[in-house]
Design a protein around this motif. Structure first.
Motif, PDB file in Angstrom:
ATOM      1  N   ASP A  52       4.932  21.386  25.196  1.00  0.00           N
ATOM      2  CA  ASP A  52       4.762  21.763  23.792  1.00  0.00           C
ATOM      3  C   ASP A  52       3.273  22.245  23.673  1.00  0.00           C
ATOM      4  OD1 ASP A  52       7.202  21.016  23.057  1.00  0.00           O
ATOM      5  OD2 ASP A  52       6.704  19.360  21.984  1.00  0.00           O
ATOM      6  N   PHE A  53       2.316  21.434  24.090  1.00  0.00           N
ATOM      7  CA  PHE A  53       1.068  21.879  24.071  1.00  0.00           C
ATOM      8  C   PHE A  53       0.639  23.260  24.734  1.00  0.00           C
ATOM      9  CE2 PHE A  53      -3.178  22.116  26.324  1.00  0.00           C
ATOM     10  CZ  PHE A  53      -4.127  22.273  25.229  1.00  0.00           C
ATOM     11  N   ILE A  54       1.308  23.497  26.106  1.00  0.00           N
ATOM     12  CA  ILE A  54       1.243  24.894  26.817  1.00  0.00           C
ATOM     13  C   ILE A  54       1.897  25.997  25.935  1.00  0.00           C
ATOM     14  CG2 ILE A  54       1.709  26.137  28.918  1.00  0.00           C
ATOM     15  CD1 ILE A  54      -0.592  24.059  29.211  1.00  0.00           C
ATOM     16  N   GLN A  55       3.062  25.646  25.375  1.00  0.00           N
ATOM     17  CA  GLN A  55       3.670  26.556  24.573  1.00  0.00           C
ATOM     18  C   GLN A  55       2.978  27.121  23.344  1.00  0.00           C
ATOM     19  OE1 GLN A  55       6.765  28.030  25.640  1.00  0.00           O
ATOM     20  NE2 GLN A  55       6.142  29.457  24.162  1.00  0.00           N
ATOM     21  N   LYS A  56       2.195  26.506  22.721  1.00  0.00           N
ATOM     22  CA  LYS A  56       1.400  26.709  21.925  1.00  0.00           C
ATOM     23  C   LYS A  56       0.500  27.821  22.225  1.00  0.00           C
ATOM     24  CE  LYS A  56       1.857  22.459  19.149  1.00  0.00           C
ATOM     25  NZ  LYS A  56       1.376  21.403  18.397  1.00  0.00           N
ATOM     26  N   GLU A  57      -0.247  27.350  23.650  1.00  0.00           N
ATOM     27  CA  GLU A  57      -1.236  28.320  23.886  1.00  0.00           C
ATOM     28  C   GLU A  57      -0.437  29.661  24.510  1.00  0.00           C
ATOM     29  OE1 GLU A  57      -4.342  27.882  24.094  1.00  0.00           O
ATOM     30  OE2 GLU A  57      -4.363  25.881  23.558  1.00  0.00           O
ATOM     31  N   LEU A  58       0.612  29.676  24.801  1.00  0.00           N
ATOM     32  CA  LEU A  58       1.436  30.778  25.003  1.00  0.00           C
ATOM     33  C   LEU A  58       1.721  31.641  23.844  1.00  0.00           C
ATOM     34  CD1 LEU A  58       3.750  29.449  27.810  1.00  0.00           C
ATOM     35  CD2 LEU A  58       2.034  31.334  28.172  1.00  0.00           C
TER      36      LEU A  58
END
Length: 313
Positions: free
Chosen positions: A300-306
């Motif tokens: 979820d953290f990485i998806q927010k960056e994407l």
């Protein structure tokens, strides 16, 4: 094992495995091998009636499984299996250690939303120097804070943990140095803090020494620390190959969590140098690694960056 059988002391092999694979072999053997050998020792010790040895083996099984990036769901299932057995055997110290591990794994999976349980570890007074749970409690708090990006809290718990660990050459000491140093380098970048430079200065030679004994277990960590250090110095021609080496080394060793971590750090590096295309590429790799690991908190953290890089998607 053959020598133990030859001298008719085969019933001692769980203790031998506990001492070797639990305390020494991480310097020379892959962490996955250590976990597997200790798992066998657990079963053997339990069948022989050596209950205390069995559950000390279980603690080291879980520790090595976490450090080697085994599937978080599988680790959680194994912890719950040991906890179920402990309802019969009632070894409170082992139960507490396993509950500490469980809190960390549950947080990494989904922040405990669907994986937490009512039972929590009773760690007592953490200000009491005689409390044998202090090391594990502080270390796991530092690890939890590291993975969810709470840099100040990670530093606080790392600084609580490191003096207790001391100079002993144990696996947890080296892992603590690794997390503390990476976190400190982040703090230097975010808050222009000079305090973290000394942490990295001490940690990198220690991890280098460990990598000289075990390329499998430590080279990826060394390369990532070196990459972050070169990134801070803005020596880009050195940083990029080191990030790539960290990713490749973690992949070779099967450390899917640290492969994801290296991809994540590489992506942030490319964001800092304004290379959006490369940042997207490495964030996508990080997301896939974290998905395979089973950490939906990190996914979820990485998806927010994407999403931030792709606002129209």
């Amino acid at each position: 094992m053959s020598m133990l059988k030859r001298f008719d002391v085969a019933d001692q092999y769980p203790l031998f495995y506990l001492n070797y694979y639990g305390r020494v072999a991480w310097r020379f053997e892959a962490l996955q091998v250590c976990a597997d050998k200790l798992r066998r020792a657990f079963e053997a010790a339990l069948s022989l009636g050596h209950v205390d040895i069995a559950f000390y083996c279980s603690i080291h099984v879980i520790k090595n499984s976490i450090f080697s990036g085994a599937s978080l769901r599988s680790i959680l299932k194994e912890i719950d299996y040991y906890l179920h057995l402990l309802k019969t055997y009632k070894i409170e110290t082992a139960r507490t250690f396993l509950l500490i591990f469980r809190e960390t794994v549950s947080l990494l999976i989904d922040n405990g939303q669907a994986t937490s349980i009512e039972a929590t570890p009773f760690v007592g007074d953490l200000n009491d120097p005689g409390n044998k749970l202090r090391e594990s409690a502080f270390f796991h708090k530092a690890v939890q804070c590291f993975w969810v990006g709470h840099t100040e809290r990670c530093r606080y718990y790392s600084e609580k943990c490191m003096p207790i660990l001391g100079p002993l050459a144990q696996l947890t000491t080296y892992m603590s140095k690794f997390y503390h140093a990476l976190n400190s380098l982040d703090l230097i970048r975010k808050k222009n803090s000079t305090k973290g430079k000394e942490v990295a200065r001490v940690a990198i030679p220690a991890i280098r020494d460990a990598a000289a004994s075990s390329d499998w277990n430590f080279t990826n960590k060394l390369r990532l620390l070196e990459a972050e250090q070169q990134s801070l110095r803005q020596t880009h021609r050195k940083a990029i190959p080191l990030y790539e080496a960290a990713i490749e080394s973690a992949k070779k060793s099967g450390f899917i969590h640290e492969q994801g971590l290296a991809c994540e750090k590489t992506a942030f590096y490319f964001m800092r140098v304004k290379n959006k295309e490369k940042a997207l590429e490495y964030f996508q790799q990080a997301r896939e690694c974290y998905f395979q690991w089973g950490s939906f908190v990190k996914v979820d953290f990485i998806q927010k960056e994407l999403d931030g890089l792709n606002p129209n998607k």
